[in-house]
Design a protein around this motif. Structure first.
Motif, PDB file in Angstrom:
ATOM      1  N   UNK A   1      45.697  26.133  55.234  1.00  0.00           N
ATOM      2  CA  UNK A   1      44.977  27.031  54.851  1.00  0.00           C
ATOM      3  C   UNK A   1      44.444  28.007  56.167  1.00  0.00           C
ATOM      4  N   UNK A   2      44.416  27.241  57.249  1.00  0.00           N
ATOM      5  CA  UNK A   2      44.027  27.852  58.352  1.00  0.00           C
ATOM      6  C   UNK A   2      45.105  28.977  58.936  1.00  0.00           C
ATOM      7  N   UNK A   3      46.419  28.644  58.878  1.00  0.00           N
ATOM      8  CA  UNK A   3      47.421  29.619  59.078  1.00  0.00           C
ATOM      9  C   UNK A   3      47.380  30.801  57.968  1.00  0.00           C
ATOM     10  N   UNK A   4      47.145  30.647  56.684  1.00  0.00           N
ATOM     11  CA  UNK A   4      46.756  31.752  55.807  1.00  0.00           C
ATOM     12  C   UNK A   4      45.778  32.559  56.370  1.00  0.00           C
ATOM     13  N   UNK A   5      44.552  31.834  56.846  1.00  0.00           N
ATOM     14  CA  UNK A   5      43.497  32.778  57.080  1.00  0.00           C
ATOM     15  C   UNK A   5      43.822  33.658  58.248  1.00  0.00           C
ATOM     16  N   UNK A   6      44.365  32.993  59.251  1.00  0.00           N
ATOM     17  CA  UNK A   6      44.851  33.714  60.470  1.00  0.00           C
ATOM     18  C   UNK A   6      45.683  34.823  60.116  1.00  0.00           C
ATOM     19  N   UNK A   7      46.748  34.611  59.294  1.00  0.00           N
ATOM     20  CA  UNK A   7      47.752  35.744  59.090  1.00  0.00           C
ATOM     21  C   UNK A   7      46.978  36.740  58.347  1.00  0.00           C
ATOM     22  N   UNK A   8      46.163  36.530  57.324  1.00  0.00           N
ATOM     23  CA  UNK A   8      45.373  37.352  56.672  1.00  0.00           C
ATOM     24  C   UNK A   8      44.560  38.141  57.523  1.00  0.00           C
ATOM     25  N   UNK A   9      43.802  37.801  58.505  1.00  0.00           N
ATOM     26  CA  UNK A   9      43.094  38.465  59.634  1.00  0.00           C
ATOM     27  C   UNK A   9      43.916  39.329  60.330  1.00  0.00           C
ATOM     28  N   UNK A  10      45.018  38.758  60.796  1.00  0.00           N
ATOM     29  CA  UNK A  10      46.159  39.603  61.716  1.00  0.00           C
ATOM     30  C   UNK A  10      46.520  40.817  60.844  1.00  0.00           C
ATOM     31  N   UNK A  11      46.681  40.599  59.505  1.00  0.00           N
ATOM     32  CA  UNK A  11      47.469  41.836  58.833  1.00  0.00           C
ATOM     33  C   UNK A  11      46.294  42.803  58.113  1.00  0.00           C
ATOM     34  N   UNK A  12      45.175  42.537  58.132  1.00  0.00           N
ATOM     35  CA  UNK A  12      44.108  43.316  57.447  1.00  0.00           C
ATOM     36  C   UNK A  12      43.339  43.950  58.539  1.00  0.00           C
ATOM     37  N   UNK A  13      43.410  43.392  59.805  1.00  0.00           N
ATOM     38  CA  UNK A  13      42.537  44.104  60.733  1.00  0.00           C
ATOM     39  C   UNK A  13      43.595  45.158  61.615  1.00  0.00           C
ATOM     40  N   UNK A  14      44.691  45.553  61.174  1.00  0.00           N
ATOM     41  CA  UNK A  14      45.556  46.581  61.582  1.00  0.00           C
ATOM     42  C   UNK A  14      45.501  47.742  60.592  1.00  0.00           C
ATOM     43  N   UNK A  15      46.009  49.045  61.017  1.00  0.00           N
ATOM     44  CA  UNK A  15      45.664  50.004  60.205  1.00  0.00           C
ATOM     45  C   UNK A  15      46.931  50.393  59.214  1.00  0.00           C
TER      46      UNK A  15
END
Length: 255
Positions: A1-15
């Protein structure tokens, strides 16, 4: 779940994901307005025609998916990711899962937005979702986009360069498969099993939702001989297989 959360943050914080999502929505809605808005007795509006432009949105979603992985290689952040998570397979699967879920959401939004817009433009037309074929024609766009995104991520992992990966994905999706039928003698038989032609069968089915629509009033139906359900399974196996090859390659080479 941590990996998914990290990837979600990385993806959605870019334009780029937000711009791609907006572009997909504008493209599909715009083309839907043109097609459905000009419907007539000769070319009536049906549920099938409301999704006339879904492939344009899918192309943009595949660009989004490709950029999600290739930008990491471009800026070198993939090295940091692999240092933090030595299990490269887990890291890449987490990224693919997040991208696929986002593609699913965008696909459903643009599909139902196109359908809702059609209801506003043609309130007298029979656009009710009365059966399985009608629901697949609309709700099936999301799962189709999610699997297409998996393919795009796999290509991005293999190619690693944004321009090259995007070019490869778009050229194949928009041109290569459509040229296969012109191969003498065997072209049509090969085309029946081409991945995106089969995926199109899942969305459009056998044309059961096209009642009252002449062929020229909407996108051509798939020539695949599979049922919609098996068409989805076929493309899913193709997407997962390509992703497995990509992850296997990423594990063996330098980041």
């Amino acid at each position: 779940m941590t990996l998914l959360a990290v990837e979600r943050i990385k993806l959605l914080t870019t334009r780029s994901p937000w711009w791609c999502a907006l572009t997909a929505l504008v493209l599909t809605s715009g083309f839907t307005a043109l097609v459905v808005g000009n419907a007539s007795e000769e070319f009536p509006a049906t549920v099938a025609t409301t999704q006339f432009a879904y492939s344009f949105g899918m192309a943009v979603i595949m660009v989004l998916a490709t950029l999600a992985i290739t930008t990491e290689y471009r800026f070198g952040t993939i090295r940091t990711t692999f240092q933090a998570v030595p299990n490269r397979s887990a890291a890449l699967l987490a990224k693919t899962t997040v991208v696929a879920v986002l593609a699913l959401v965008i696909g459903e939004i643009m599909a139902f937005a196109s359908w809702g817009l059609s209801l506003l433009l043609q309130p007298e037309a029979d656009l009710a979702l009365n059966g399985t074929a009608d629901w697949l024609n609309v709700a099936g766009v999301g799962p189709a986009c999610a699997l297409a995104a998996v393919v795009a991520v796999a290509v991005g992992i293999l190619v690693r360069h944004s321009a090259g990966a995007i070019s490869l994905v778009l050229i194949y999706f928009l041109a290569v498969e459509s040229l296969v039928p012109i191969i003498p003698s065997i072209g049509d038989d090969i085309y029946k099993w081409m991945p995106f032609n089969v995926l199109h069968k899942f969305v459009t089915g056998d044309g059961a939702s096209n009642a009252g629509r002449v062929a020229d009033a909407g996108a051509p139906l798939s020539t695949s001989t599979l049922s919609p359900g098996w068409a989805l399974v076929y493309f899913a196996v193709f997407a997962v297989g390509l992703l497995a090859i990509a992850i296997g390659t990423a594990r063996k080479r330098d980041a």
